[in-house]
Design a protein around this motif. Structure first.
Motif: not given
Length: 509
Positions: A269-275, A211-212, A284-287
């Motif tokens: 890609q960053r969003t997927n790594a964050e999830h 992520l970083r 939950p990924a949304s929170s």
């Protein structure tokens, strides 16, 4: 004379026969399988100087990344390897994942189950005692009551209170072998828990570093977008003044849109790594949202000494689990063999029976029973013999699995040692390439501004600079991820001391 000799010899043979029977059904002595352990890792020998340096020395790699040999303080709880990265956010994430991850919770409940099963097996070591109190009303037939036919027997109510006990004498080691196998099974499950915990910690660290690295890559792309926007502004101004044709302006706008599209794709890609990080944390990924924090180019990464290959046999929890599985399979051979020999059960029962509840506890109402039963199979269709064969084959399977685990462990360490070495060499070349690409782009800009170079040459130089800088950022992330993977392959430790897990100590007690 012969009769007297026979009478004298026969008693002497009894202990020998008993010893032979006990030996025949006992679990065989466990022998550690031979495993070919190299004296040192091949990659260590290839790069011995990097491993043997001063413990506190800080080294700078060719790509500008700073490396320091990992030497955690002895005061730290053993196994908190992620602290060598000196990243407070990573420390907090690992702690949160260890408390809330659901896969780890599943592994923890399996440890409880395995310990309970071991406790059930332990219960066979002590006598089983029970108590029963009851009441019964019945009317017997004349025949059952030993009365003449046609006699009307009156119904009667009886009360009883009894205390019973039973115990299996462990003549041939069935109980002790079963207890040992259950304990070792619990040790295997506990080692699996440690392995899940280590994998979770490593996954959190690797996802965090990815992520970083993506944040750093996005920062590089943002600078490229800004450069392209400035290029469009300047090119547009020159087009309005008639210095250049529309072709250069169209190319500048194309490069700007392309850079923006790459940045948008990288955001995915960053969003997927964050999830993925959210799932590891049990959220939950949304929170969950991780703030942008680009990986610093001059960040300190620990250089992890691999130590000796033989230390892997004690450090890695998966190998410790394979070891316990072998020992449990060996103990179960004893359980299977004991089933072919007599089992001695001792039972006792005592209490009172009376027509009124008060009479149950009178001395005259007492009754008791004491017995011993010796039983063994005579004809079982080969069931017990095949159970022995199956148990021996299970041991062979466990030995092969253990050897495979050791081979895989050696391979993983070698892979990551080689990966770090190759990435270091790649970093040296990229470091030189970044310097050259920046110089080339600067010269191309000056030539274009002076009217001595084409816009295509400028674009090519800028595009090459952006690609090289982006590759350097990706390399920093790969080095951090590979460092974590090496620690995972080493079992979470990097010093020469053996990291004995709790389950290993419990299984051997």
């Amino acid at each position: 004379m012969k009769t007297m000799m026979a009478r004298g010899v026969a008693p002497k043979l009894i202990p020998l026969v008993a010893a032979l029977l006990l030996t025949a059904c006992a679990a065989p002595e466990f022998r550690q399988p031979a495993v070919s352990v190299p004296a040192a890792f091949k990659e260590n020998a290839r790069d011995a100087a990097a491993v043997a340096g001063d413990a506190g020395a800080v080294r700078r790699a060719a790509d500008g990344t700073t490396w320091k040999v990992g030497q955690p303080a002895e005061a730290q709880p053993r196994g908190e390897w992620w602290r060598v990265f000196h990243d407070a956010e990573l420390d907090a994430l690992v702690a949160e994942a260890s408390a809330n991850n659901q896969n780890l919770a599943v592994a923890a409940t399996r440890v409880k189950q395995a310990r309970a099963i071991a406790g059930i097996a332990e219960a066979d070591r002590i006598p089983q005692v029970g108590v029963g109190i009851g009441a019964q009303r019945a009317r017997l037939s004349p025949l059952e009551a030993a009365l003449p036919p046609g006699t009307q027997a009156a119904p009667a109510t009886t009360y009883s209170a009894r205390l019973s006990a039973s115990y299996e004498v462990d003549l041939f080691g069935r109980v002790s072998a079963n207890v040992a196998a259950a304990r070792l099974d619990a040790g295997t499950v506990e080692a699996t828990y440690r392995s899940v915990l280590l994998s979770l910690q490593a996954d959190v660290a690797q996802t965090w570093f990815r992520l970083r690295a993506l944040d750093a890559e996005l920062a590089t792309l943002d600078r490229t977008v800004q450069l392209r926007e400035e290029s469009v502004r300047v090119t547009g101004r020159r087009f309005e003044l008639g210095d250049i044709g529309e072709f250069d302006l169209a190319r500048a706008r194309t490069e700007l849109s392309t850079a923006r599209a790459e940045a948008i794709g990288l955001q995915r890609q960053r969003t997927n790594a964050e999830h993925a990080l959210a799932v590891l944390l049990g959220k939950p990924a949304s929170s969950f949202g991780a703030p942008a924090r680009p990986m610093a180019a001059d960040g300190v990464l620990p250089a992890i000494p691999a130590g000796l290959p033989s230390a892997l046999l004690e450090r890695r929890p998966d190998i410790a689990g394979a070891q316990r599985t072998m020992e449990a399979a060996n103990a179960r051979i004893g359980v299977a063999r004991a089933a072919m020999f007599p089992a001695l059960n001792i039972s006792a029962d005592g209490g009172g029976v009376g027509g009124a509840f008060a009479d149950v506890f009178k001395w005259s109402s007492r009754s008791w029973l004491l017995g011993a039963a010796l039983s063994m199979p005579l004809i079982d269709g080969g069931r017990n013999r095949n159970n022995v064969v199956r148990s021996e084959a299970a041991l062979d399977e466990a030995v092969a699995s253990y050897r495979q685990s050791v081979l895989a462990a050696f391979s993983e360490v070698e892979d990551n040692l080689a990966g770090l070495r190759i990435l270091a060499g790649q970093g040296a070349e990229l470091d030189a390439a970044v310097v050259s690409a920046r110089r080339s782009a600067d010269l191309a800009q000056k030539l274009y501004d002076a009217g001595r170079g084409s816009y295509l040459e400028l674009l090519d130089a800028q595009r090459n600079q952006a690609a090289v800088e982006r590759g350097a950022v990706q390399l920093r992330g790969e080095r951090a991820v590979t460092t974590v993977e090496l620690i995972r392959a080493l079992g979470g430790g990097w010093d020469g001391a053996a990291m004995r897990t709790d389950e290993t100590a419990q299984a051997r007690n």
